[in-house]
Motif scaffolding. Structure first.
Motif, mmCIF file in Angstrom:
data_model
loop_
_atom_site.group_PDB
_atom_site.id
_atom_site.type_symbol
_atom_site.label_atom_id
_atom_site.label_comp_id
_atom_site.label_asym_id
_atom_site.label_seq_id
_atom_site.Cartn_x
_atom_site.Cartn_y
_atom_site.Cartn_z
ATOM 1 N N ARG A 74 13.930 -7.608 -4.380
ATOM 2 C CA ARG A 74 13.378 -8.440 -5.445
ATOM 3 C C ARG A 74 13.408 -7.684 -6.766
ATOM 4 O O ARG A 74 13.030 -6.517 -6.854
ATOM 5 C CB ARG A 74 11.946 -8.843 -5.093
ATOM 6 N N ASN A 75 13.889 -8.381 -7.794
ATOM 7 C CA ASN A 75 14.042 -7.807 -9.129
ATOM 8 C C ASN A 75 14.962 -6.585 -9.122
ATOM 9 O O ASN A 75 14.854 -5.709 -9.980
ATOM 10 C CB ASN A 75 12.689 -7.442 -9.736
ATOM 11 N N GLY A 76 15.872 -6.553 -8.155
ATOM 12 C CA GLY A 76 16.783 -5.425 -8.040
ATOM 13 C C GLY A 76 17.915 -5.475 -9.053
ATOM 14 O O GLY A 76 18.005 -6.372 -9.903
ATOM 15 N N ALA A 77 18.819 -4.494 -8.941
ATOM 16 C CA ALA A 77 19.940 -4.381 -9.874
ATOM 17 C C ALA A 77 20.961 -5.490 -9.644
ATOM 18 O O ALA A 77 21.018 -6.104 -8.575
ATOM 19 C CB ALA A 77 20.598 -3.017 -9.706
ATOM 20 N N ASN A 78 21.790 -5.729 -10.675
ATOM 21 C CA ASN A 78 22.838 -6.732 -10.573
ATOM 22 C C ASN A 78 23.810 -6.376 -9.447
ATOM 23 O O ASN A 78 24.078 -5.195 -9.189
ATOM 24 C CB ASN A 78 23.608 -6.845 -11.883
ATOM 25 N N ILE A 79 24.360 -7.414 -8.825
ATOM 26 C CA ILE A 79 25.322 -7.251 -7.734
ATOM 27 C C ILE A 79 26.732 -7.351 -8.318
ATOM 28 O O ILE A 79 27.079 -8.349 -8.963
ATOM 29 C CB ILE A 79 25.128 -8.349 -6.675
ATOM 30 N N ALA A 80 27.528 -6.325 -8.134
ATOM 31 C CA ALA A 80 28.872 -6.299 -8.703
ATOM 32 C C ALA A 80 29.788 -7.278 -7.988
ATOM 33 O O ALA A 80 29.761 -7.403 -6.760
ATOM 34 C CB ALA A 80 29.450 -4.892 -8.625
ATOM 35 N N VAL A 81 30.624 -7.982 -8.780
ATOM 36 C CA VAL A 81 31.623 -8.906 -8.246
ATOM 37 C C VAL A 81 32.949 -8.622 -8.948
ATOM 38 O O VAL A 81 32.997 -8.536 -10.180
ATOM 39 C CB VAL A 81 31.207 -10.380 -8.469
ATOM 40 N N ALA A 82 34.007 -8.489 -8.165
ATOM 41 C CA ALA A 82 35.317 -8.204 -8.735
ATOM 42 C C ALA A 82 35.941 -9.467 -9.320
ATOM 43 O O ALA A 82 35.482 -10.585 -9.078
ATOM 44 C CB ALA A 82 36.231 -7.609 -7.672
ATOM 45 N N GLN A 83 36.987 -9.288 -10.104
ATOM 46 C CA GLN A 83 37.749 -10.416 -10.616
ATOM 47 C C GLN A 83 38.333 -11.204 -9.455
ATOM 48 O O GLN A 83 38.779 -10.645 -8.466
ATOM 49 C CB GLN A 83 38.877 -9.931 -11.524
ATOM 50 N N GLY A 84 38.289 -12.522 -9.541
ATOM 51 C CA GLY A 84 38.837 -13.365 -8.491
ATOM 52 C C GLY A 84 38.019 -14.624 -8.319
ATOM 53 O O GLY A 84 37.114 -14.922 -9.098
ATOM 54 N N THR A 85 38.359 -15.382 -7.285
ATOM 55 C CA THR A 85 37.636 -16.603 -6.940
ATOM 56 C C THR A 85 36.945 -16.375 -5.604
ATOM 57 O O THR A 85 37.581 -15.975 -4.628
ATOM 58 C CB THR A 85 38.588 -17.805 -6.852
ATOM 59 N N TRP A 86 35.625 -16.668 -5.561
ATOM 60 C CA TRP A 86 34.816 -16.227 -4.432
ATOM 61 C C TRP A 86 33.961 -17.362 -3.878
ATOM 62 O O TRP A 86 33.506 -18.232 -4.619
ATOM 63 C CB TRP A 86 33.881 -15.080 -4.864
#
Length: 858
Positions: A74-86
C-alpha cells in the motif's frame, strides 16, 4: 519439474466491508483513473494497455488515491512497465499483479466490400513469420464508398482493426499482405484471376491514418485452421456440421488445384439430413457449389477442384478422422478421385494414461537404491525433513513392472513415466524426478538398465499398454552446482556449461534475472517474453541451444537419444517445459520421431496452457507436432468442485476449448493432479495455504474425496486424453508445508504411493470410465454439448455418429431434474458408475442426483 510464475507478492490485510472498484493509473494515460474489469474471483483486468514508451503504473482502489498499491504494498513505489501493449491483472486478495504481453491472435479476419464486411475470411500465415496474405476479387464498393477493406484481429470489430481508415483498392483481383508486427499493409492490384500473374501496381498504407468506417455486422464463429499451403482464395465448407457458418476452410492440398477436408457429419437440421456446400470466399456468393446441397454421412472426406469450382469426390462413413473406409460410398463429379489417407494406427483418445513418479511408486529391487552416490538416497524417506524428500527413495522399473496388473485392472492403457535417463551422480540431492539429466543415452542406475526397459516394454505390450517417456528437451542439469551442466553420450563426456557455452548451451542468464547477478532484482515480464523464456535458462538448469532453421549440436543429440529410446519400446513422448524450447525444434523433433513411428503421440508441458491463454494457443494452432497438457481445464474443474466457481462457468470454459484449439481439443492431455501443483485432495481438505498462496477449503475427508472423484469423472469423460497422477485413485494426501509455507506442495505432492487397494471408490469409478472410453467413440472423440446446467449441476452429452454418452454431475444438495434433447434412444439406462437407473423417452430423462453424485449413461 517445478515451475513458478514469479510475481511480486504483498499479502496485506484489507477491509472486507468496503465495496470498491479498481482503477489502473499510469504514465500511459497521464495517471488518469481507468476502471478495471472483473476477470474471475478476486481478479481485475485491463487488456490491450498501450505504452508507447517505458513507464509505470499503480493500482487505485477507489479512484481517489486514498488506497493504492505498488511495489512494496500500500502506497508503495510505482511499478515499472516496458514499452509495448500489455494485459494487466491485479489480484485483489493478495495484491499481486501480472503484466503479460499481448500476442498476435491466431486468426486475422479480412473484412471488406468483397464479403459484405463479414468476419470469417482469414488471412493465411506465411510459414512461421509475422506476415499474412490473402487474394480477393473486389467487384464493387457499397453505399459508403468504393472497393475497400480492413484487417480485423480476432474478429468482432474490436478497436484493434487496422488501418484506422478503410484501405481503398481498385476493382479487380488484389493480393493483400499484412505484417502483424508492424501493422503495415501492402497490396498488389490489377492482377489476373486468383492473383496468378503480374501486371502489378503496389501501394502501402500504415495503421496510423484516421478511421472513417464503422461496421455493425454481428460476429460469427470461425473454426478455420490456418495453413501456409492454402491458396489465396478461400473455400469455406458450410453445412449441418457447423450450422452452415463460414470460416471452416479447406486447407489440405490433395493434388494440382485440389484441396480436401475431413469432417464428421452426425446430424441434419430442420431442412434435411447431413449435407454441405462449398462457399468460395464466404458470404454466400453466387459461386457456391454444388448447386444443390451435397449429402454427407459420418466422417466424410471432401475433395474439391479450386480451378473449376467443383467437387472431385465425396467419401462418406469413414473411420475416425477419415483414417480408413467402412462401407464407404463415393460420388464423383469429375474423372479424378482422391486416394485414402493412411489409417490412424494408434489413437490415444481411446486410451487412459497414468503418470507415475517411478522413484515414488514401487521398489522392486533394493540393491539399486543407492546408485553411485549413496548420500543422495534417503534412509528415512517420508519420515524425514524436507531435504529427505529431495533424495531417491528406491522406486524403480522393476517395481513398476510388478504393479502392471494393478494398473491394467484400473483400466490404464498408457503409462507416462518420469524421465528414465541417467541423472546427476554428485551432491546431497538426487535427481529422483528425472529432470537433472547428464546422459540421455543411458538408464539411471537407481531405476534399472536397458534390459529392464526392454522387459517393461514387453510386459506392457502384452497388456495392450503404451509406454510414454517424459523427456526434457529444454535443459540438462544445473549450471551452478553439482555437475555444472555436464553432458554425456553412453558414458562418454561431451561437454559442460563452461566449455559448451554458445555451442551446446545458451549463456543468456536465467529468466527474470534482469541480466544482472543480483538475486534481489527480478524482471517478471521475461516470463511472458518469447525470446527470454526460450533463450534464457529455467532457474539454474543449463539451457540447450536450439537451432532456428536446422538442428544444432544439442538438437541432433536429443533427437538421436529419443530414437534410441524408441528402439527400446517407447511409444510416445511428453516434452517437459515445451514453452521454453525453440518452436522450430519441436517441428524437427516431432518429424524425426514420426519418421520412425508415424503414430507417435507427443504432448508437452506449457504451464498455464489452455483456452484463454493466447500464447500457448498460438503455439498449439501452429500444429508443430505436439499437443499440450490442458492446465486451464484443470483449473476450471478444480475451481468448480471446490466451490470457487459454478458449473455454469465450467461448462462455458469446456465449450470454449473447441474454438480456441481449432477442433483439436480432444487430442490434448487433460488431468486434475500433477507434480507441479498441490494435490486436489489436499487443497480440498487443508485449511492452510497451498500452491499460489491459495487458502485450502477445509472440507472433511469423505466429502473432499467425493468432490475429487467428481472432478476425476469429468477428466475421464470430457474431450481430451485423460491422465491420472499416481495415487489419485487412492485419494492420496500429504499435509506437510514446504519451505514456502505451502501445504502439500513440491516436494510433498510426490509422496510414496500410499496403497494399491482396488476397492476405493475412486479406483472403481476410474476403472469403469476407462472401460467406457475404450469402447465408446463418443467419449473418445465425440462432440460436447451442454444439456442442463445451474450453479451446482452439469449435464452434458458426447456424441459420435450413433454412439452417445450422457454425463450428469451434482456438487450441490440432492435434486431431481428432467433433461430433454438427449441423444440416447428410448430405454432404461443403468449408470456406468453407481447404480442409478434413468428412463429415457423421446430424448428426455429424469435424473435423481444425490450430492456429489456422478451418473454416466451409455
Amino acid at each position: 519439474m517445478k515451475h513458478k510464475l514469479v510475481l511480486l507478492s504483498i499479502l496485506l490485510a484489507t477491509s472486507a466491508s468496503a465495496q470498491a472498484e479498481w482503477f489502473l493509473r499510469g504514465t500511459h494515460n497521464n495517471w488518469a483513473a481507468a476502471q478495471m474489469n472483473p476477470a474471475g474471483t478476486n481478479t481485475m483486468e485491463l487488456t490491450n494497455v498501450v505504452f508507447s514508451s517505458a513507464g509505470s503504473i499503480k493500482f487505485d482502489r477507489y479512484g481517489d488515491w486514498s488506497e493504492n498499491y505498488g511495489v512494496g504494498g500500500r502506497n508503495g513505489a510505482n511499478i515499472a512497465v516496458a514499452q509495448g501493449t500489455w494485459n494487466i491483472k491485479f489480484y485483489t486478495d493478495t495484491k499481486n499483479w501480472n503484466i503479460s504481453a499481448v500476442t498476435p491472435p491466431a486468426a486475422y479476419h479480412l473484412r471488406g466490400t468483397f464479403n459484405g464486411w463479414a468476419e470469417g475470411t482469414l488471412l493465411t500465415r506465411v510459414g512461421t513469420s509475422d506476415v499474412y496474405e490473402s487474394c480477393q476479387q473486389f467487384v464493387s464498393g457499397d453505399a459508403t464508398g468504393g472497393p475497400r477493406f480492413k484487417v480485423d484481429p480476432y474478429g468482432g470489430w474490436g478497436s484493434d482493426a487496422v488501418p484506422a481508415a478503410d484501405y481503398t483498392v481498385a476493382a479487380g483481383w488484389v493480393k493483400i499482405t499484412f505484417n502483424a508486427s508492424s501493422k503495415a499493409i501492402t497490396t498488389q492490384q490489377n492482377l489476373a484471376a486468383n492473383c496468378g500473374s503480374t501486371n502489378i501496381s503496389s501501394s502501402s498504407q500504415s495503421s496510423s491514418s484516421t478511421s472513417s468506417y464503422v461496421s455493425t455486422s454481428a460476429p460469427t464463429t470461425s473454426s478455420a485452421r490456418s495453413s501456409s499451403s492454402a491458396p489465396a482464395v478461400t473455400f469455406h465448407l458450410r453445412g449441418t456440421h457447423n450450422g452452415w457458418a463460414e470460416g471452416d476452410l479447406f486447407t489440405t492440398p490433395a493434388g494440382t488445384n485440389q484441396l480436401e477436408a475431413c469432417r464428421n457429419f452426425t446430424a441434419g437440421d430442420a431442412n434435411g439430413g447431413p449435407r454441405f456446400k462449398v462457399d468460395r470466399n464466404g458470404a454466400w456468393g453466387t459461386d457456391a457449389f454444388p448447386s444443390v446441397d451435397q449429402a454427407a454421412s459420418g466422417w466424410t472426406r471432401i475433395v474439391i477442384n479450386t480451378s473449376s469450382n467443383s467437387l472431385v469426390s465425396v467419401t462418406t462413413n469413414l473411420a475416425s478422422n477419415c483414417g480408413s473406409s467402412s462401407s464407404s460410398s463415393v460420388s464423383s463429379s469429375s474423372s479424378s478421385s482422391s486416394s485414402s489417407s493412411a489409417p490412424v494406427a494408434d489413437d490415444f483418445r481411446a486410451r487412459t494414461m497414468y503418470f507415475v513418479f517411478v522413484d515414488r511408486f514401487a521398489n522392486g529391487n533394493t540393491s539399486n537404491d543407492n546408485g553411485t552416490n549413496p548420500v543422495a538416497t534417503s534412509t528415512v524417506k517420508g519420515a524425514g525433513a524436507q531435504s529427505e524428500w529431495k533424495k531417491y527413495w528406491g522406486g524403480d522399473i522393476q517395481g513398476l513392472i510388478s504393479k502392471l496388473d494393478y494398473l491394467q485392472s484400473l483400466g490404464v492403457t498408457a503409462i507416462w513415466v518420469t524421465p528414465l535417463v541417467d541423472n546427476i551422480n554428485v551432491g546431497n540431492e538426487g535427481g529422483y524426478h528425472g529432470y537433472w539429466a547428464r546422459d540421455f543415452y543411458s538408464v539411471d542406475e537407481h531405476l534399472g538398465d536397458w534390459a529392464l526397459v526392454d522387459e517393461l516394454d514387453a510386459q506392457m505390450e502384452a497388456r495392450g499398454m503404451k509406454l510414454v517417456l517424459d523427456i526434457a528437451l529444454n535443459h540438462s542439469n544445473q549450471d551452478d552446482q553439482y555437475e555444472f551442466g555436464a553432458l554425456y553420450k553412453e558414458g562418454a563426456f561431451i561437454t559442460d556449461f563452461a566449455s559448451g557455452k554458445n555451442t551446446w548451451y545458451n549463456a543468456n542468464g536465467a529468466i527474470s534475472d534482469c541480466g544482472d547477478t543480483n538475486p534481489a532484482t527480478t524482471c517478471n515480464g521475461e516470463w511472458d517474453d518469447p525470446w527470454s523464456f526460450r533463450n534464457k535458462s529455467l532457474f539454474n538448469l543449463t539451457d540447450f541451444k536450439h537451432g532456428t532453421t536446422s538442428n544444432s549440436l544439442a538438437d541432433q543429440y536429443l533427437i538421436d537419444a529419443a530414437l534410441k529410446w524408441m528402439d527400446h519400446g517407447v511409444d510416445a513422448f511428453r516434452i517437459d517445459a515445451i514453452k521454453h524450447i525453440e518452436p522450430s525444434f519441436i517441428n524437427r523433433f516431432s518429424a524425426a520421431v514420426r519418421a520412425k513411428k508415424a503414430d507417435t503421440y507427443i504432448f508437452g508441458e506449457w504451464y498455464n496452457a489452455g483456452a484463454g491463454d493466447s500464447v500457448s494457443m498460438t503455439f498449439l494452432n501452429e500444429r508443430r507436432g505436439s499437443e499440450l497438457l490442458d492446465f486451464k481445464l484443470r483449473d476450471a474443474i478444480e475451481n468448480a468442485i471446490a466451490g470457487n466457481s459454478t458449473m455454469i462457468n465450467l461448462s462455458t470454459h469446456i465449450s470454449s476449448r473447441a474454438a480456441a484449439m481449432n477442433g483439436f481439443e480432444d487430442l490434448q492431455a487433460i488431468f486434475l493432479d500433477n507434480h507441479d501443483a498441490t494435490r486436489t485432495s489436499v487443497y480440498l481438505q487443508t485449511s492452510g495455504l497451498v500452491n499460489s498462496n491459495r487458502p485450502g477449503k477445509g472440507m472433511a475427508k469423505a466429502f473432499a474425496d467425493a468432490r475429487q472423484n467428481l472432478g476425476m469423472a469429468l477428466v475421464m469423460t470430457l474431450p481430451g486424453i485423460p491422465t491420472i497422477y499416481y495415487g489419485t485413485e487412492q485419494n492420496s494426501t500429504w499435509f506437510t508445508a514446504n519451505g514456502d509455507g505451502q501445504v502439500g506442495h513440491d516436494p510433498y505432492n510426490r509422496e510414496q504411493m500410499p496403497s494399491f487397494s482396488q476397492t476405493t471408490a475412486a479406483y472403481t469409478m476410474i476403472s469403469a470410465l476407462a472401460e467406457l472410453r475404450k469402447n465408446s467413440p463418443a467419449i473418445q472423440r465425440g462432440t460436447y454439448a451442454e444439456r442442463w446446467v445451474n450453479a451446482d449441476v452439469l449435464v452434458f452429452q458426447r456424441q459420435e455418429g450413433s454412439d452417445c454418452a450422457v454425463v450428469a454431475v451434482n456438487r450441490g444438495a440432492a435434486t431431481s431434474i428432467t433433461v430433454p434433447n438427449l441423444c440416447l434412444g428410448n430405454a432404461a439406462y443403468t449408470s456406468k458408475v453407481g447404480s442409478d437407473i434413468v428412463n429415457v423417452t423421446s430424448g428426455t430423462g429424469t435424473f435423481n442426483l444425490s450430492q456429489n453424485e456422478v451418473v454416466v449413461l451409455h
